[in-house]
Design a protein around this motif. Structure first.
Motif, short mmCIF file in Angstrom:
data_model
loop_
_atom_site.label_atom_id
_atom_site.label_comp_id
_atom_site.label_asym_id
_atom_site.label_seq_id
_atom_site.Cartn_x
_atom_site.Cartn_y
_atom_site.Cartn_z
N LEU A 184 0.85 -1.19 0.00
CA LEU A 184 0.00 0.00 0.00
C LEU A 184 0.88 1.24 0.00
O LEU A 184 1.80 1.36 0.82
CB LEU A 184 -0.93 0.00 1.22
N LEU A 185 0.59 2.16 -0.90
CA LEU A 185 1.33 3.42 -1.02
C LEU A 185 0.45 4.57 -0.54
O LEU A 185 -0.65 4.78 -1.07
CB LEU A 185 1.75 3.67 -2.47
N GLU A 186 0.91 5.31 0.44
CA GLU A 186 0.20 6.48 0.95
C GLU A 186 1.12 7.69 0.90
O GLU A 186 2.22 7.66 1.44
CB GLU A 186 -0.27 6.24 2.38
N ALA A 187 0.66 8.74 0.23
CA ALA A 187 1.50 9.92 0.03
C ALA A 187 1.77 10.67 1.32
O ALA A 187 2.85 11.24 1.51
CB ALA A 187 0.86 10.85 -1.00
N ARG A 188 0.79 10.69 2.22
CA ARG A 188 0.96 11.44 3.46
C ARG A 188 1.73 10.62 4.48
O ARG A 188 1.96 9.42 4.30
CB ARG A 188 -0.42 11.82 4.02
N SER A 189 2.12 11.28 5.57
CA SER A 189 2.91 10.60 6.59
C SER A 189 2.04 9.75 7.51
O SER A 189 2.54 8.91 8.24
CB SER A 189 3.70 11.61 7.43
N GLU A 190 0.71 9.99 7.48
CA GLU A 190 -0.19 9.22 8.32
C GLU A 190 -1.28 8.58 7.48
O GLU A 190 -1.57 9.02 6.36
CB GLU A 190 -0.82 10.08 9.42
N LEU A 191 -1.88 7.53 8.03
CA LEU A 191 -2.94 6.82 7.34
C LEU A 191 -4.30 7.40 7.72
O LEU A 191 -4.43 8.13 8.69
CB LEU A 191 -2.89 5.33 7.70
N GLY A 192 -5.31 7.06 6.93
CA GLY A 192 -6.67 7.49 7.27
C GLY A 192 -7.30 8.43 6.27
O GLY A 192 -8.51 8.65 6.31
N GLY A 193 -6.49 9.05 5.40
CA GLY A 193 -7.07 9.98 4.43
C GLY A 193 -7.74 11.15 5.14
O GLY A 193 -7.14 11.80 6.00
N ARG A 194 -8.99 11.39 4.80
CA ARG A 194 -9.73 12.49 5.42
C ARG A 194 -9.93 12.27 6.92
O ARG A 194 -10.16 13.22 7.67
CB ARG A 194 -11.09 12.68 4.75
N ALA A 195 -9.88 11.04 7.35
CA ALA A 195 -10.04 10.73 8.78
C ALA A 195 -8.72 10.96 9.51
O ALA A 195 -8.14 10.05 10.12
CB ALA A 195 -10.52 9.29 8.96
N ALA A 196 -8.25 12.19 9.44
CA ALA A 196 -6.98 12.56 10.06
C ALA A 196 -7.24 13.22 11.42
O ALA A 196 -8.38 13.48 11.80
CB ALA A 196 -6.22 13.52 9.15
N GLU A 197 -6.18 13.47 12.15
CA GLU A 197 -6.32 14.16 13.42
C GLU A 197 -5.22 15.20 13.57
O GLU A 197 -4.18 15.13 12.91
CB GLU A 197 -6.32 13.19 14.60
N TRP A 198 -5.50 16.16 14.45
CA TRP A 198 -4.57 17.26 14.68
C TRP A 198 -4.60 17.60 16.17
O TRP A 198 -5.66 17.72 16.76
CB TRP A 198 -4.98 18.48 13.85
N GLY A 199 -3.41 17.71 16.76
CA GLY A 199 -3.32 18.01 18.17
C GLY A 199 -2.71 19.38 18.41
O GLY A 199 -1.82 19.82 17.68
N CYS A 200 -3.20 20.07 19.45
CA CYS A 200 -2.68 21.39 19.79
C CYS A 200 -3.07 21.73 21.23
O CYS A 200 -4.25 21.66 21.58
CB CYS A 200 -3.23 22.44 18.82
N GLN A 201 -2.08 22.05 22.05
CA GLN A 201 -2.29 22.51 23.42
C GLN A 201 -3.17 21.57 24.23
O GLN A 201 -4.03 22.00 25.01
CB GLN A 201 -2.89 23.92 23.43
N GLY A 202 -2.98 20.28 24.05
CA GLY A 202 -3.75 19.30 24.80
C GLY A 202 -5.08 18.94 24.19
O GLY A 202 -5.79 18.06 24.71
N PHE A 203 -5.47 19.58 23.08
CA PHE A 203 -6.70 19.22 22.36
C PHE A 203 -6.35 18.21 21.27
O PHE A 203 -5.28 18.27 20.67
CB PHE A 203 -7.32 20.45 21.70
#
Length: 520
Positions: A36-55
């Motif tokens: 499987l080839l994924e261009a981004r560094s993480e899997l999930g496509g649109r189902a991504a996550e982002w963390g900031c200041q404990g959120f």
């Protein structure tokens, strides 16, 4: 002709979203050697996550719909959704705020029919509607969604033929007209019609067959996987890894190689490395079909002409706002929907039938901190989705209000609208973390055609076998998966599309789900 054993076949899957991961897992379970080839560094496509200041924010799907589809998928690997996920029932299933009405409507987890009848529909009409929705859902999951339509026998299924008059009516009558035949209450019409948004279209454009969606939230209830959809991504990834799939992130597919009308492999690149080639007996692209067709294939191997693409409806785009809020916001449920009085205006704006007029808009707010640990103590996590026309000229988002002006204006207006409708007057002052995403982000990060947020709209001309092929009609050994092909938008549909690839590879023409016994 001697058929090559599955264990000797090599498959390359492009894209590490749900469809790509699920397809890779199923093909490896079949005995193939899968990369499987994924261009981004993480899997999930649109189902991504982002963390900031404990959120911890999720940037993609948030409604766990069609639980039986997830259950069936995990059964193919000898496990279950209950074993792989921690599913929590939501009560209320969701909350609705109507413009001009200070009293919210909650759909409770229990006795939801009684709550709906409080809006003015008779018990008989509601029973008839939900019974029809259940029947349509059963027909869809057993005869329509899992069919590749590769053989004429799919159209002669006795279950379809006996229901043909009713099916034709459901396919040709718009959803809003079907709903209006059961209730005249505009609030209830919106509650029954809003699932069309999940289909990338409007109640006036969606076939009334899609009233089956009401069977999900009203009759089945709404679940939430603890950890959010990131936990679902991890579970599907486990299935793939357990079957021996080789996953390569940061690997961008550049070209699908073909020879004499057959796929032979994929050219790809990794940062800091020269272009490489992976030979394959079959290739599956779960990338946006427009990207696959116009960027990864040569003109002779493409299925659609530029003129055909111009006739397609890309569905809506959206502005997303990820908001970290100081203090509590009990005025919002885990899922909260804000419906305007003239909500058809919003659909017309999304479809380009009229110019955008600004707020108020019909929007969706998710408050996962009501159910999960996704925010620091004493804070809330809000995900706001504002459906808009698919138009990358609106721009991209940013952190701390630094996105493009038009995107940030929509965020500001939406925060103000939520504050007024939900009676949280100081909401804007309590925002401590803010990030926005716009149509340009969807186009750049996911290759979304015209910056669409979900995928091509589920209009009649873009549903079932009219949506897009699973097996390329031009290139043997090339298959498509994901929201831009059959059966359509949403995580469950992406899981089903993976099964459709498996059935196409097997040349299986059954119309129902793959039998779990075939998996091992």
């Amino acid at each position: 002709m001697i058929r090559q054993p599955a264990s000797e076949k090599k498959a390359v899957v492009i894209g590490g979203g749900f469809a790509g991961l699920a397809t890779a897992a199923l093909l490896a379970r079949e005995g193939m050697q899968v990369t499987l080839l994924e261009a981004r560094s993480e899997l999930g496509g649109r189902a991504a996550e982002w963390g900031c200041q404990g959120f911890r924010f999720e940037t993609g799907p948030s409604w766990y719909l069609m639980p039986d589809v997830f259950e069936h998928f995990f059964e193919l690997f000898g496990t279950s959704a209950a074993h792989e996920l921690d599913l929590q029932p939501l009560d209320p299933a969701y909350r609705v705020l109507f413009e001009g009405d200070s009293k919210p409507f909650d759909l409770p987890a229990q006795h939801s029919e009684r709550a709906l009848m409080s809006l003015g529909i008779s018990a008989d009409s509601l029973k008839d509607y939900l019974s029809s929705a259940a029947e349509a859902y059963d027909l869809a999951t057993q005869r329509l969604l899992y069919s590749t339509y590769d053989h004429w026998r799919a159209f002669l299924d006795p279950a379809l033929i006996t229901r043909l008059p009713r099916l034709l009516r459901l396919l040709t009558q718009p959803l809003d007209r079907f709903i209006a035949g059961h209730t005249s209450d505009q609030r209830l019409q919106k509650i029954l019609g809003y699932p069309a948004v999940f289909l990338g279209t409007s109640p006036s454009a969606a076939p009334s067959l899609y009233h089956l969606m009401s069977h999900l939230d009203i009759s089945q209830g709404v679940l939430y996987p603890k950890g959010g959809f990131s936990a679902v991504v991890q579970a599907v990834t486990r299935m793939a890894q357990q079957q021996g799939v080789r996953i390569r992130t940061g690997a961008t597919a550049e070209h699908i190689a073909t020879s004499r009308g057959r796929a032979t492999g994929v050219h790809f690149s990794e940062s800091g490395a020269r272009r490489q080639f992976l030979p394959a007996d079959l290739v599956v692209s779960s990338a946006d079909m427009h990207v696959t067709e116009t960027q990864l294939l040569t003109p002779r191997d493409r299925t659609r002409s530029p003129r055909a693409w111009k006739r397609r409806d890309p569905g809506p785009s959206a502005v997303l706002a990820l908001l970290g809020i100081q203090g509590s916001t009990p005025q919002l449920a885990h899922h909260t929907l804000l419906f305007t009085q003239d909500w058809q205006r919003g659909f017309d704006e999304i479809a380009g039938k009229r110019p955008p007029e600004g707020p108020p808009r019909s929007i969706y707010v998710c408050r996962p901190s009501a159910t999960d640990e996704v925010a620091p103590p004493g804070h809330e996590n809000l995900f706001v989705l504002v459906p808009l026309r698919a138009d990358t000229s609106l721009g991209a988002g940013g952190i701390g209000g630094q996105g493009d002006e038009a995107v940030e204006r929509v965020v500001d207006e939406s925060i103000e609208q939520i504050a007024q409708w939900a009676q949280i007057p100081d909401l804007a002052e309590r925002v401590v973390v803010r990030r926005s995403l716009g149509p340009q982000d969807f186009a750049r990060d996911f290759g979304a055609w015209q910056g669409g947020a979900l995928g091509p709209a589920h209009t009649l001309r873009q549903s079932a076998f009219l949506r897009g092929p699973i097996a390329s009609p031009k290139v043997a050994g090339l298959f498509y998966a994901g929201a831009t092909t059959m059966p359509g938008i949403g995580v469950p549909m992406c899981l089903i599309s993976a099964e459709l690839v498996l059935k196409s590879v097997r040349r299986e023409t059954t119309t129902g789900p793959v039998e779990a016994v075939h998996a091992g």
